[in-house]
Design an enzyme around this catalytic site. Structure first.
Site, PDB file in Angstrom:
ATOM      1  N   HIS A 181      18.045  -1.358  26.092  1.00  0.00           N
ATOM      2  CA  HIS A 181      17.857  -1.610  24.660  1.00  0.00           C
ATOM      3  C   HIS A 181      19.023  -1.035  23.857  1.00  0.00           C
ATOM      4  O   HIS A 181      19.571  -1.703  22.967  1.00  0.00           O
ATOM      5  CB  HIS A 181      16.556  -0.951  24.184  1.00  0.00           C
ATOM      6  CG  HIS A 181      15.319  -1.704  24.557  1.00  0.00           C
ATOM      7  ND1 HIS A 181      15.155  -3.049  24.331  1.00  0.00           N
ATOM      8  CD2 HIS A 181      14.150  -1.272  25.128  1.00  0.00           C
ATOM      9  CE1 HIS A 181      13.958  -3.420  24.744  1.00  0.00           C
ATOM     10  NE2 HIS A 181      13.327  -2.359  25.255  1.00  0.00           N
ATOM     11  N   HIS A 233      15.279   1.115  31.244  1.00  0.00           N
ATOM     12  CA  HIS A 233      14.738   0.183  30.246  1.00  0.00           C
ATOM     13  C   HIS A 233      15.238   0.551  28.844  1.00  0.00           C
ATOM     14  O   HIS A 233      15.761  -0.306  28.110  1.00  0.00           O
ATOM     15  CB  HIS A 233      13.209   0.227  30.295  1.00  0.00           C
ATOM     16  CG  HIS A 233      12.539  -0.737  29.369  1.00  0.00           C
ATOM     17  ND1 HIS A 233      11.990  -1.912  29.798  1.00  0.00           N
ATOM     18  CD2 HIS A 233      12.332  -0.713  28.024  1.00  0.00           C
ATOM     19  CE1 HIS A 233      11.473  -2.568  28.771  1.00  0.00           C
ATOM     20  NE2 HIS A 233      11.667  -1.842  27.671  1.00  0.00           N
ATOM     21  N   GLU A 234      15.110   1.819  28.469  1.00  0.00           N
ATOM     22  CA  GLU A 234      15.540   2.239  27.138  1.00  0.00           C
ATOM     23  C   GLU A 234      17.065   2.195  27.011  1.00  0.00           C
ATOM     24  O   GLU A 234      17.585   1.884  25.936  1.00  0.00           O
ATOM     25  CB  GLU A 234      15.019   3.650  26.841  1.00  0.00           C
ATOM     26  CG  GLU A 234      13.498   3.792  26.907  1.00  0.00           C
ATOM     27  CD  GLU A 234      12.774   2.821  26.001  1.00  0.00           C
ATOM     28  OE1 GLU A 234      13.335   2.438  24.954  1.00  0.00           O
ATOM     29  OE2 GLU A 234      11.642   2.418  26.340  1.00  0.00           O
ATOM     30  N   PRO A 259       0.823  -1.218   0.000  1.00  0.00           N
ATOM     31  CA  PRO A 259       0.000   0.000   0.000  1.00  0.00           C
ATOM     32  C   PRO A 259       0.852   1.260   0.000  1.00  0.00           C
ATOM     33  O   PRO A 259       1.843   1.358   0.724  1.00  0.00           O
ATOM     34  CB  PRO A 259      -0.811  -0.118   1.302  1.00  0.00           C
ATOM     35  CG  PRO A 259      -0.818  -1.577   1.623  1.00  0.00           C
ATOM     36  CD  PRO A 259       0.485  -2.114   1.133  1.00  0.00           C
ATOM     37  N   GLY A 260       0.458   2.223  -0.824  1.00  0.00           N
ATOM     38  CA  GLY A 260       1.140   3.512  -0.850  1.00  0.00           C
ATOM     39  C   GLY A 260       2.338   3.589  -1.754  1.00  0.00           C
ATOM     40  O   GLY A 260       3.067   4.581  -1.722  1.00  0.00           O
ATOM     41  N   THR A 261       2.580   2.570  -2.586  1.00  0.00           N
ATOM     42  CA  THR A 261       3.762   2.594  -3.458  1.00  0.00           C
ATOM     43  C   THR A 261       3.511   3.319  -4.771  1.00  0.00           C
ATOM     44  O   THR A 261       4.460   3.535  -5.527  1.00  0.00           O
ATOM     45  CB  THR A 261       4.236   1.161  -3.745  1.00  0.00           C
ATOM     46  OG1 THR A 261       3.128   0.386  -4.212  1.00  0.00           O
ATOM     47  CG2 THR A 261       4.802   0.530  -2.484  1.00  0.00           C
ATOM     48  N   GLY A 262       2.280   3.676  -5.083  1.00  0.00           N
ATOM     49  CA  GLY A 262       2.012   4.470  -6.278  1.00  0.00           C
ATOM     50  C   GLY A 262       1.410   3.701  -7.428  1.00  0.00           C
ATOM     51  O   GLY A 262       1.627   4.075  -8.587  1.00  0.00           O
ATOM     52  N   LYS A 263       0.648   2.649  -7.157  1.00  0.00           N
ATOM     53  CA  LYS A 263       0.055   1.853  -8.240  1.00  0.00           C
ATOM     54  C   LYS A 263      -0.997   2.658  -9.001  1.00  0.00           C
ATOM     55  O   LYS A 263      -1.012   2.678 -10.230  1.00  0.00           O
ATOM     56  CB  LYS A 263      -0.553   0.572  -7.662  1.00  0.00           C
ATOM     57  CG  LYS A 263       0.441  -0.309  -6.928  1.00  0.00           C
ATOM     58  CD  LYS A 263      -0.191  -1.585  -6.440  1.00  0.00           C
ATOM     59  CE  LYS A 263      -1.173  -1.355  -5.309  1.00  0.00           C
ATOM     60  NZ  LYS A 263      -0.543  -0.854  -4.091  1.00  0.00           N
TER      61      LYS A 263
END
Length: 648
Positions: free
Chosen positions: A428, A424-425, A204-208
Site C-alpha cells: 500500500h 501487505h502494508e 454531524p458535529g459541526t456545531g449547529k
C-alpha cells in the site's frame, strides 16, 4: 413546592380519608338509649351511680348516666319534666352528678363531621388528577398534549459567539438574526420583517446546536429547545397539539428563539412510505407549517432548526416565509480547526511543544466534535501516564486512536502472519508513494488497530473538496498494492483475505467512475446510477428508480472490469519495479512495527530507515519549575517526582 412536600401532603390526606371511613363503617359500643319511663324507674329503684346533665335543643336536657352494674344509658328529658326535682332526687340518692356546658353548636359540628369524609375524598381525587396532569399542566402521564420544549432564560444561557470557532461564514449569516432580535424597528423602518425561520444544514458535529445557543446568548432572549422526535407520541393528535402549545408559550415570551433539533424527524416529505400517507407525523408537520406561516402572525418568534438531511425535508417547509434562510455549517478548514482546537484547549494544561496548527494540519475532514474528542483523548492519555502537562506526544496518540482505532496489544500474531501483514502494508505504502496526485503517507504500522491487522494511513497536504480522475485512479492503485504484494511474495495460491475491504472500496470507486462521475469515455458523461435508496428515507415509494437497459448494464460491467484490470496491472508493474524497497520496508516493519513518513522517505530514497526517536519517559517539567541561565536560555529544575510514564 418540592416533590417531597407534595408526597407528604398526599399521604396525610390518604390517612385522614381512611380514618374517617373506618370510623364511619365500624360501630363502637356506646350508651343504651332509653326513654323517660325507664329513666324514672331506674331513679326510683336507685340503680343510678353517675349522671351527666347537658342542655340539649330547646329546654330539654340530655342525661348520660351510668348504672351501678357499670352499664351506661342515654335519655333525653322532655321539656315538660320537672328538672329541678329530678336533680334534687339524684343528689339525695348520693349519685355523682356533673353538669356540662350548653352545646348549642353541636348541630353544626355534626353537619361538619358528616361532610368531612366527602370533602376529603373530593380533595384526594383532585390532588391525584393534578399529579397525573402535572404541576401547571406541563408534565405527568396525562399531559401528553403539552409541549416538551425546555425553556432557558436569557440569564441561563452563557454561550456566545466567542465559544463558536471555525465557522466564520455561518456566524456572519446569523449575526443579522441577533440584530433583528435586539432592535427589530431598525429593519421595519425600511419595510423589512424578521425572518420566520432559519435552517442550519451541516454534517454531524459541526456545531449547529452550539451556534443556535450562541444566537440566543448574544441576543439575550429566551430560548426554547426541543428535538423533532419529542413531538410524536403513541397517541393520535399529540404531535400537532404539542406544536400548538409550544408556539403559544413562545408567543408569550416573544421575542424569543425556538430551536428544533433534528427536524427531519417530523419534516420529511409528505406521502413517503407505503399505505396511507396521512399519518401522525404528517399531522405534526402540517401544524408546524400553519404555525410558522398561517393566518395568525407569530411576530417575534424566530424558529431555528438543524438537520444533516436537508434533502428529505418537505418543500413546503423550506419555502420562503417559513424557513427563509439556509445557513450551511460546513466542516472546518485548517484555520477553522486551529481555532476550534484553541477553544477546547483552554481547559487542558498544555506543554510548550503543543502546536494547534500542526494538529490541525494532521486532522483533515475532522468536525468540531471530532476535534473536541482529540483534545479529550489526549488529556486521558496524559492522565494515564501521570503527566502534569499534555504534550504533543499525547495529541499524536489521540489522533492515531481516532483515525486508525485503538491498539489491540492483547492480540498475539504469529511471525508468519505478521510478515504477510508487513508486506501487505508495505505494498500500500509504496504504490501510494509513487502514483501521482495521491495523499502523502502518514503512518504505516503492523500493530493491530480496530478491526484491521495493520494500517497504512494517508493524509492530504491540504484540504481537498474534489478529486480528479487521476487521483481516483491513483487511489485504486494504492488499494491494490497490498493484495499484489502478497501475490508477488507468496504466489497467487497463498493470498489472504486481508484485502477484502480494499476490494470492496475498489469496486465502489470504479463503479462510481462509470455511473456517477462520467469518467468513462465509452459510456460518456451520463449518470447511470440507480436510485437504490430506501423509500422510507423521505421520498415516496411511487418514485421508480432510474433504470437502464440490459445492454447498457453489460457495458457498465465491462467498463468497470476494464478499469480495475488496467489499474491492477499498473500497480503490479510499480511493485515489480520496486521489489527491493518492498523487502526493505517489510523488514523495517517487522523490526519497528510502525514507520513514520521520514522512515518511509528514507526507504523510497534507496537507503535504510532511520531509527525511530524514543519518547522520553520523564514528564516535561511545568513552566514554574523552569529557570533561566545567564545567557537567556532556559534550564529545567529536576522534577519533584521520578515516576516513569506507563506504557499506554
Amino acid at each position: 413546592m418540592s416533590s417531597t412536600a407534595k408526597n407528604i401532603i398526599l399521604w396525610v390526606i390518604v390517612v385522614l380519608v381512611l380514618l374517617v371511613l373506618f370510623n364511619s363503617f365500624v360501630k363502637r359500643p356506646g350508651p343504651d338509649e332509653v326513654n323517660y319511663t325507664v329513666f324514672k324507674t331506674l331513679l326510683q329503684e336507685e340503680k343510678i351511680a353517675k349522671a351527666k346533665l347537658q342542655a340539649s335543643s330547646g329546654s330539654s336536657i340530655a342525661v348520660l348516666g351510668e348504672r351501678k352494674d357499670g352499664s351506661t344509658f342515654l335519655v333525653n328529658l322532655p321539656p315538660g319534666a320537672d328538672h329541678g326535682e329530678m336533680y334534687d332526687e339524684l343528689v339525695s340518692q348520693g349519685v355523682e352528678v356533673t353538669t356540662l356546658k350548653d352545646n348549642r353548636n353541636g348541630f353544626w359540628m355534626q353537619v361538619f363531621l358528616t361532610i368531612l369524609p366527602i370533602l376529603l375524598i373530593v380533595g384526594l381525587f383532585m390532588l391525584m388528577m393534578r399529579q397525573l396532569q402535572g404541576v401547571g399542566g406541563r408534565s405527568g402521564p396525562l399531559a401528553f398534549g403539552k409541549s416538551k420544549a425546555k425553556l432557558l432564560s436569557d440569564e441561563k444561557i452563557k454561550t456566545t459567539f466567542d465559544d463558536v470557532a471555525g465557522v466564520d461564514e455561518a456566524k456572519e449569516d446569523v449575526q443579522e438574526l441577533v440584530e433583528f432580535l435586539k432592535d427589530p424597528s431598525r429593519f421595519q423602518v425600511l419595510g423589512g420583517r424578521i425572518p420566520r425561520g432559519t435552517l442550519m444544514v451541516g454534517a454531524p458535529g459541526t456545531g449547529k446546536t452550539l451556534l443556535a445557543k450562541a444566537i440566543a446568548g448574544e441576543a439575550k432572549v429566551p430560548f426554547f429547545s426541543i428535538s423533532g422526535s419529542d413531538f410524536v407520541e403513541m397517541f393520535v393528535g399529540v404531535g400537532a397539539s404539542r406544536v400548538r402549545d409550544m408556539f403559544e408559550q413562545a408567543k408569550k415570551q416573544a421575542p424569543c428563539i425556538v430551536f428544533i433539533d433534528e427536524i427531519d424527524a417530523v419534516g420529511r416529505h409528505r406521502g413517503a412510505g407505503l399505505g396511507n400517507g396521512h399519518d401522525e407525523r404528517e399531522q405534526t408537520l402540517n401544524q408546524l407549517l400553519v404555525e410558522m406561516d398561517g393566518f395568525e402572525a407569530n411576530d417575534g418568534v424566530l424558529v431555528i432548526a438543524a438537520t444533516n438531511r436537508p434533502d428529505v425535508l418537505d418543500p413546503a417547509l423550506t419555502r420562503p416565509g417559513r424557513f427563509d434562510r439556509q445557513v450551511v455549517v460546513p466542516l472546518p478548514d485548517i484555520r477553522g480547526r486551529e481555532q476550534i482546537l484553541k477553544v477546547h484547549m483552554r481547559r487542558v494544561p498544555l506543554a510548550d511543544d503543543v502546536n494547534p496548527l500542526t494538529i490541525a494540519r494532521g486532522t483533515p475532514g475532522f468536525s468540531g466534535a471530532d476535534l473536541e474528542n482529540v483534545v479529550n483523548e489526549a488529556a486521558l492519555f496524559g492522565a494515564r501516564a501521570s503527566r502534569r502537562l499534555v504534550g504533543m506526544e499525547e495529541f499524536e496518540k489521540a489522533k492515531d486512536k481516532i483515525m486508525m482505532g485503538s491498539e489491540r496489544k492483547s492480540m498475539v500474531m504469529s511471525d508468519k502472519e505478521k510478515l504477510v501483514t508487513a508486506y501487505h502494508e508495505a505494498g500500500h505504502a509504496i504504490v501510494g508513494y509513487l502514483v501521482p496526485e495521491h495523499d502523502l503517507v502518514y503512518k504505516v504500522t503492523v500493530v493491530p488497530r480496530g478491526r484491521a491487522l495493520g494500517v497504512t494511513m494517508f493524509l492530504p497536504e491540504e484540504d481537498k473538496y474534489s478529486m480528479s480522475k487521476t487521483a481516483v485512479e491513483s487511489q485504486i492503485c494504492s488499494l491494490y498494492g497490498g493484495r499484489i504484494a502478497e501475490e508477488l511474495i507468496n504466489g497467487s495460491e497463498k493470498v489472504t483475505t486481508g484485502a477484502s475491504n480494499d476490494i470492496e472500496r475498489i469496486t465502489q470507486l470504479a463503479r462510481n467512475m462509470v455511473t456517477k462521475w462520467g469518467f468513462s469515455e465509452s459510456l460518456g458523461v451520463l449518470t447511470y446510477d440507480e436510485n437504490d435508496g430506501e423509500v422510507f428515507l423521505g421520498m415516496s415509494a411511487g418514485n421508480k428508480p432510474l433504470s437502464v437497459s440490459e445492454a447498457t448494464a453489460e457495458k457498465i460491467d465491462a467498463e468497470v472490469q476494464s478499469i480495475v484490470t488496467r489499474l491492477y496491472q499498473h500497480a503490479k508493474e510499480i511493485l515489480e519495479a520496486n521489489m527491493d524497497k518492498l523487502h526493505v520496508m517489510a523488514e523495517a516493519l517487522m523490526e519497528y512495527e510502525t514507520l513514520s513518513p521520514e522512515q518511509v522517505g528514507d526507504i523510497m530514497a534507496g537507503g535504510k530507515p532511520r531509527a525511530p526517536v524514543e519518547p522520553s519517559d520523564t514528564p516535561p517539567p511545568p513552566k514554574e519549575l523552569q529557570d533561566t541561565t545567564e545567557d537567556g536560555s532556559s534550564k529545567s529544575k529536576p522534577p519533584p517526582f521520578t515516576k516513569p510514564a506507563e506504557d499506554t
